[in-house]
Design an enzyme around this catalytic site. Sequence first.
Site, PDB file in Angstrom:
ATOM      1  N   SER A 108       3.961  -3.439   1.948  1.00 37.46           N
ATOM      2  CA  SER A 108       3.617  -4.854   2.026  1.00 37.46           C
ATOM      3  C   SER A 108       2.779  -5.210   0.809  1.00 37.46           C
ATOM      4  CB  SER A 108       2.820  -5.065   3.302  1.00 37.46           C
ATOM      5  OG  SER A 108       2.026  -6.208   3.188  1.00 37.46           O
ATOM      6  N   SER A 109       2.769  -6.498   0.451  1.00 43.92           N
ATOM      7  CA  SER A 109       2.005  -6.891  -0.737  1.00 43.92           C
ATOM      8  C   SER A 109       0.494  -6.742  -0.515  1.00 43.92           C
ATOM      9  CB  SER A 109       2.351  -8.329  -1.123  1.00 43.92           C
ATOM     10  OG  SER A 109       2.131  -9.189  -0.036  1.00 43.92           O
ATOM     11  N   CYS A 110       0.039  -6.530   0.734  1.00 47.96           N
ATOM     12  CA  CYS A 110      -1.408  -6.386   0.970  1.00 47.96           C
ATOM     13  C   CYS A 110      -1.946  -5.048   0.477  1.00 47.96           C
ATOM     14  CB  CYS A 110      -1.744  -6.587   2.440  1.00 47.96           C
ATOM     15  SG  CYS A 110      -1.149  -5.271   3.475  1.00 47.96           S
ATOM     16  N   TYR A 137      -4.538  -1.811   7.705  1.00 53.18           N
ATOM     17  CA  TYR A 137      -3.084  -1.816   7.551  1.00 53.18           C
ATOM     18  C   TYR A 137      -2.708  -1.383   6.139  1.00 53.18           C
ATOM     19  CZ  TYR A 137       1.562  -3.987   7.722  1.00 53.18           C
ATOM     20  OH  TYR A 137       2.908  -4.235   7.696  1.00 53.18           O
ATOM     21  N   LYS A 141      -0.414   1.784   4.735  1.00 49.95           N
ATOM     22  CA  LYS A 141       0.790   1.575   3.920  1.00 49.95           C
ATOM     23  C   LYS A 141       0.696   2.328   2.586  1.00 49.95           C
ATOM     24  CE  LYS A 141       3.344  -0.980   6.510  1.00 49.95           C
ATOM     25  NZ  LYS A 141       4.647  -0.482   6.945  1.00 49.95           N
ATOM     26  N   HIS A 180       1.885 -14.434  11.639  1.00 50.10           N
ATOM     27  CA  HIS A 180       1.562 -14.792  10.260  1.00 50.10           C
ATOM     28  C   HIS A 180       1.518 -16.312  10.116  1.00 50.10           C
ATOM     29  CE1 HIS A 180       3.242 -10.636   9.347  1.00 50.10           C
ATOM     30  NE2 HIS A 180       1.989 -10.617   8.918  1.00 50.10           N
ATOM     31  N   ASP A 270     -10.281 -17.381   4.449  1.00 46.82           N
ATOM     32  CA  ASP A 270      -9.086 -17.725   3.676  1.00 46.82           C
ATOM     33  C   ASP A 270      -8.203 -16.513   3.394  1.00 46.82           C
ATOM     34  OD1 ASP A 270      -8.966 -20.408   3.259  1.00 46.82           O
ATOM     35  OD2 ASP A 270     -10.101 -20.389   1.374  1.00 46.82           O
TER      36      ASP A 270
HETATM   37  N1  NAP Z   1       6.746  -9.726   8.307  1.00 52.14           N
HETATM   38  C1  NAP Z   1       6.292  -9.726   7.066  1.00 52.14           C
HETATM   39  O1  NAP Z   1       5.880 -10.751   6.517  1.00 52.14           O
HETATM   40  C2  NAP Z   1       6.295  -8.484   6.254  1.00 52.14           C
HETATM   41  C3  NAP Z   1       5.899  -8.569   4.936  1.00 52.14           C
HETATM   42  C4  NAP Z   1       5.890  -7.446   4.146  1.00 52.14           C
HETATM   43  C5  NAP Z   1       6.266  -6.251   4.693  1.00 52.14           C
HETATM   44  N2  NAP Z   1       6.657  -6.147   5.979  1.00 52.14           N
HETATM   45  C6  NAP Z   1       7.004  -4.824   6.479  1.00 52.14           C
HETATM   46  O2  NAP Z   1       8.220  -4.758   7.165  1.00 52.14           O
HETATM   47  C7  NAP Z   1       8.129  -3.835   8.235  1.00 52.14           C
HETATM   48  C8  NAP Z   1       8.581  -4.490   9.517  1.00 52.14           C
HETATM   49  O3  NAP Z   1       7.850  -5.677   9.745  1.00 52.14           O
HETATM   50  P1  NAP Z   1       8.362  -6.824  10.760  1.00 52.14           P
HETATM   51  O4  NAP Z   1       7.758  -8.080  10.288  1.00 52.14           O
HETATM   52  O5  NAP Z   1       9.820  -6.697  10.950  1.00 52.14           O
HETATM   53  O6  NAP Z   1       7.602  -6.401  12.103  1.00 52.14           O
HETATM   54  P2  NAP Z   1       7.942  -6.785  13.612  1.00 52.14           P
HETATM   55  O7  NAP Z   1       8.824  -7.974  13.702  1.00 52.14           O
HETATM   56  O8  NAP Z   1       6.652  -6.779  14.352  1.00 52.14           O
HETATM   57  O9  NAP Z   1       8.801  -5.533  14.101  1.00 52.14           O
HETATM   58  C9  NAP Z   1       8.234  -4.275  14.122  1.00 52.14           C
HETATM   59  C10 NAP Z   1       9.194  -3.330  14.760  1.00 52.14           C
HETATM   60  O10 NAP Z   1       8.539  -2.059  14.794  1.00 52.14           O
HETATM   61  C11 NAP Z   1       8.859  -1.439  16.006  1.00 52.14           C
HETATM   62  N3  NAP Z   1       7.750  -0.580  16.426  1.00 52.14           N
HETATM   63  C12 NAP Z   1       6.431  -0.884  16.438  1.00 52.14           C
HETATM   64  N4  NAP Z   1       5.737   0.157  16.945  1.00 52.14           N
HETATM   65  C13 NAP Z   1       6.651   1.113  17.239  1.00 52.14           C
HETATM   66  C14 NAP Z   1       6.562   2.414  17.809  1.00 52.14           C
HETATM   67  N5  NAP Z   1       5.382   2.944  18.167  1.00 52.14           N
HETATM   68  N6  NAP Z   1       7.709   3.122  17.991  1.00 52.14           N
HETATM   69  C15 NAP Z   1       8.913   2.589  17.645  1.00 52.14           C
HETATM   70  N7  NAP Z   1       9.071   1.372  17.093  1.00 52.14           N
HETATM   71  C16 NAP Z   1       7.943   0.650  16.912  1.00 52.14           C
HETATM   72  C17 NAP Z   1       9.082  -2.527  17.035  1.00 52.14           C
HETATM   73  O11 NAP Z   1      10.038  -2.048  17.955  1.00 52.14           O
HETATM   74  P3  NAP Z   1      10.322  -2.716  19.427  1.00 52.14           P
HETATM   75  O12 NAP Z   1      10.755  -4.132  19.161  1.00 52.14           O
HETATM   76  O13 NAP Z   1      11.420  -1.901  20.004  1.00 52.14           O
HETATM   77  O14 NAP Z   1       9.038  -2.625  20.174  1.00 52.14           O
HETATM   78  C18 NAP Z   1       9.590  -3.681  16.175  1.00 52.14           C
HETATM   79  O15 NAP Z   1      10.988  -3.772  16.254  1.00 52.14           O
HETATM   80  C19 NAP Z   1       6.690  -3.358   8.251  1.00 52.14           C
HETATM   81  O16 NAP Z   1       6.608  -2.107   7.623  1.00 52.14           O
HETATM   82  C20 NAP Z   1       5.957  -4.360   7.449  1.00 52.14           C
HETATM   83  O17 NAP Z   1       4.883  -3.797   6.744  1.00 52.14           O
HETATM   84  C21 NAP Z   1       6.693  -7.236   6.777  1.00 52.14           C
END
Ligand code: NAP
Length: 313
Positions: A108-110, A137, A141, A180, A270
């Site tokens: 992630s960009s953080c 977090y 990462k 978010h 912020d």
């Molecule tokens: N959203 C953003 O803006 C953003 C930005 C930059 C990077 N990312 C990166 O993208 C990745 C996914 O983010 P997202 O936004 O898609 O998150 P999300 O919508 O919250 O989805 C997270 C997923 O992780 C699974 N998960 C969480 N804990 C788990 C565990 N203990 N065992 C198995 N599965 C687990 C969940 O599965 P279940 O649904 O089955 O519970 C869910 O499907 C992360 O690494 C994040 O850092 C996201």
Amino acid sequence: MNESDKIFVAGHRGLVGSAIVRELQRRGFARLVLRTSADLDLRDQAAVRAFFEQERPDIVYLAAARVGGIHANNTYPADFLRDNLQIQTNVIDAAWRARTRKLCFLGSSCIYPKQASQPMREDALLTGPLEPTNEWYAVAKIAGIKLCQAYRRQHGFDAISLMPTNLYGPGDNFDLQNSHVLPALIRRLHEAKLRGDAEVTIWGTGTPRREFLHADDLARAVVHLMDVYSGEELVNIGCGEDLSVRELAELIAGVVGFTGRLVFDPSKPDGTPRKLLDVSKAFGLGWRPTISLQEGVASTYQWFLTHRQELRG
Ligand SMILES: NC(=O)c1ccc[n+]([C@@H]2O[C@H](COP(=O)([O-])OP(=O)(O)OC[C@H]3O[C@@H](n4cnc5c(N)ncnc54)[C@H](OP(=O)(O)O)[C@@H]3O)[C@@H](O)[C@H]2O)c1
């Protein structure tokens, strides 16, 4: 990747994982291995090893993580640090042991320092202190990136790390406590419109600048880079343009049809003043985003309207 490859998408019900699944299916990959967290808790090392021994996926997309906004990071620091360290360590190690050919780790960009010069280049990693509101977090990462680099150096494991900017899209988390800024604003402004509120108060000054990328654009980037990129250096994925939180709120108010006033509360934090990724590396590898923010917010709002009965929170 070959069409015969067996592909494990960890976190396939999430914003990112579901977009990756859609993109893989669109490209004709049919041998997808998917598990919910209830079926396979990726924090459980023994269960993860057993799963990899049995399934032996050729390719792994690691899009499972404990994810959330400033409030969630501040309230659950132990969970954010521990869960993410466990999930990524278990999956990366088990994939290597099971002879997975290639793995994609999503950061992630953080991860970049709070004061990193903008736009943030990949080599800004570990050059200064992190933004304190999400350091738990971010530290997890960064450890994930280092784990990929270490397994590549020590074991020759082809694990790449990609750093997306703020994402949004269908399947986003609209929970008011844990979401978010973009999905939270869609929900709040929609509900304010329904109630006929005269104004909506938004955390912070409205001046921080942020970049947003649609999850489907990210998925196209990730699947493309798995084909064309192999190396220990991370690759940023963003659209290369940012806007202020105030401009974002105005854009969303226009899409949602909220005509009241937007009030900013400067007593609330912020976060980082500006977060824009330098995306020249990803662009140089032959990928470009295709969905404008206006278009993406409009389709995400339609998704929200269709699914709001089933939403968390
Ligand atoms: N959203 C953003 O803006 C953003 C930005 C930059 C990077 N990312 C990166 O993208 C990745 C996914 O983010 P997202 O936004 O898609 O998150 P999300 O919508 O919250 O989805 C997270 C997923 O992780 C699974 N998960 C969480 N804990 C788990 C565990 N203990 N065992 C198995 N599965 C687990 C969940 O599965 P279940 O649904 O089955 O519970 C869910 O499907 C992360 O690494 C994040 O850092 C996201």
